[in-house]
Design an enzyme around this catalytic site. Structure first.
Site, PDB file in Angstrom:
ATOM      1  N   ASP A  64      39.183 -60.329 -45.084  1.00 28.97           N
ATOM      2  CA  ASP A  64      40.218 -60.831 -44.767  1.00 28.97           C
ATOM      3  C   ASP A  64      40.507 -61.052 -43.382  1.00 28.97           C
ATOM      4  O   ASP A  64      39.261 -60.426 -42.453  1.00 28.97           O
ATOM      5  CB  ASP A  64      41.500 -59.864 -45.484  1.00 28.97           C
ATOM      6  CG  ASP A  64      41.706 -58.619 -44.574  1.00 28.97           C
ATOM      7  OD1 ASP A  64      40.346 -58.112 -44.267  1.00 28.97           O
ATOM      8  OD2 ASP A  64      42.399 -57.745 -44.660  1.00 28.97           O
ATOM      9  N   TYR A  66      41.053 -60.471 -39.112  1.00 31.46           N
ATOM     10  CA  TYR A  66      41.181 -59.228 -38.094  1.00 31.46           C
ATOM     11  C   TYR A  66      42.560 -58.954 -38.007  1.00 31.46           C
ATOM     12  O   TYR A  66      43.429 -59.725 -38.074  1.00 31.46           O
ATOM     13  CB  TYR A  66      40.584 -59.614 -36.942  1.00 31.46           C
ATOM     14  CG  TYR A  66      39.145 -59.865 -36.771  1.00 31.46           C
ATOM     15  CD1 TYR A  66      38.228 -59.031 -37.112  1.00 31.46           C
ATOM     16  CD2 TYR A  66      38.670 -61.229 -36.394  1.00 31.46           C
ATOM     17  CE1 TYR A  66      36.726 -59.077 -37.074  1.00 31.46           C
ATOM     18  CE2 TYR A  66      37.097 -61.531 -36.219  1.00 31.46           C
ATOM     19  CZ  TYR A  66      36.338 -60.293 -36.452  1.00 31.46           C
ATOM     20  OH  TYR A  66      35.048 -60.542 -36.297  1.00 31.46           O
ATOM     21  N   PHE A  77      35.412 -63.783 -39.148  1.00 28.28           N
ATOM     22  CA  PHE A  77      34.357 -63.536 -38.205  1.00 28.28           C
ATOM     23  C   PHE A  77      34.649 -63.669 -36.415  1.00 28.28           C
ATOM     24  O   PHE A  77      34.111 -63.382 -35.639  1.00 28.28           O
ATOM     25  CB  PHE A  77      32.886 -63.344 -38.354  1.00 28.28           C
ATOM     26  CG  PHE A  77      32.721 -62.684 -39.442  1.00 28.28           C
ATOM     27  CD1 PHE A  77      32.574 -61.266 -39.799  1.00 28.28           C
ATOM     28  CD2 PHE A  77      32.248 -63.334 -40.777  1.00 28.28           C
ATOM     29  CE1 PHE A  77      32.359 -60.719 -40.887  1.00 28.28           C
ATOM     30  CE2 PHE A  77      32.099 -62.662 -42.122  1.00 28.28           C
ATOM     31  CZ  PHE A  77      31.783 -61.254 -42.059  1.00 28.28           C
ATOM     32  N   HIS A 186      27.381 -56.381 -45.808  1.00 33.03           N
ATOM     33  CA  HIS A 186      28.051 -56.874 -44.657  1.00 33.03           C
ATOM     34  C   HIS A 186      27.846 -56.391 -43.198  1.00 33.03           C
ATOM     35  O   HIS A 186      27.167 -55.324 -43.141  1.00 33.03           O
ATOM     36  CB  HIS A 186      29.370 -56.153 -44.837  1.00 33.03           C
ATOM     37  CG  HIS A 186      30.594 -56.804 -44.282  1.00 33.03           C
ATOM     38  ND1 HIS A 186      31.129 -56.545 -42.814  1.00 33.03           N
ATOM     39  CD2 HIS A 186      31.559 -57.740 -44.734  1.00 33.03           C
ATOM     40  CE1 HIS A 186      31.992 -57.107 -42.540  1.00 33.03           C
ATOM     41  NE2 HIS A 186      32.077 -57.909 -43.624  1.00 33.03           N
TER      42      HIS A 186
END
Length: 222
Positions: A64, A66, A77, A186
């Site tokens: 989801d 930031y 990202f 991740h």
């Protein structure tokens, strides 16, 4: 929410008619009226705007957006210039340097990737300020699943880069033998040392694209 205008509209138009989407639309609009929500409403669909379906070569799936001020702008990202590079992206840059020797930039603005055909999609497209995962389960997952199904049916080679378990759960929707699926932990500081570092996603992607006669991605962010 700025409407999707390009060829994604045809692929996703049935979703806009579904009861879940009507409810999602109402919920999201109410949230924007009453709370501080990221990204800005006009940026929600930026991943689709910047990377038309017909141009997608690579998919990077995030979770989801930031949730701190000024960070999210609709690409997983990525952060706008002038914003501190978040820890996950710091680790992505480290792997990019180790994998391809790309110099590490002083910002985290990744639109260069998106404009080359890297769809940078979160599975959930909005979030309350300072509350990670706060919009999980309101309907975004169904919408982004539809996008992934549309990508799966494309009759051309596409690379899916799935970092972390939420992204990897989407792999069950990907059964087209033309595509390449790359999985790794991740890049967050909590898990990057469990196999994200050394996974070489960028060189593997370019080798696959080149082998299939597709122009590789220039991963260097200036």
């Amino acid at each position: 929410m700025a409407a999707i205008q390009n060829d994604w509209l045809e692929a996703l138009k049935e979703e806009f008619k579904q009861p879940y989407y009507k409810k999602l639309f109402e919920t999201v609009n109410q949230e924007y009226r009453e709370r501080l929500i990221f990204p800005p409403a006009e940026d929600i669909f930026n991943a689709f705007h910047l990377t038309p379906l017909s141009k997608v070569k690579v998919v990077i799936l995030g979770q989801d957006p930031y949730h701190n001020n000024g960070q999210a702008h609709g690409l997983c990202f990525s952060v706008k210039k002038g914003v501190d590079v978040p820890p996950s992206l710091v680790n992505i840059y480290k792997e990019l340097y180790d994998d391809l020797g790309c110099t590490i930039p002083n910002h985290g603005y990744l639109t260069k990737w998106a404009e080359q055909g890297v769809l940078m999609l979160n599975t959930v497209l909005t979030v309350r300020a300072h509350q990670a995962n706060s919009h999980r389960g309101i309907g975004w997952e169904e919408f982004t699943d539809a996008a992934i199904r549309a990508l799966n049916t494309q009759d051309r080679p596409i690379v899916f880069i799935l970092w972390g378990s939420p992204a990897q759960r989407k792999a069950q929707m990907l059964d087209n033998p033309k595509h390449l699926i790359l999985k790794a932990p991740h890049p967050s500081p909590l898990s990057a040392y469990r196999g994200f570092f050394g996974s070489k996603p960028f060189s593997q992607t370019n080798e696959f694209l080149t082998a299939n006669g597709v122009e590789p991605i220039d991963w260097q962010i200036e």
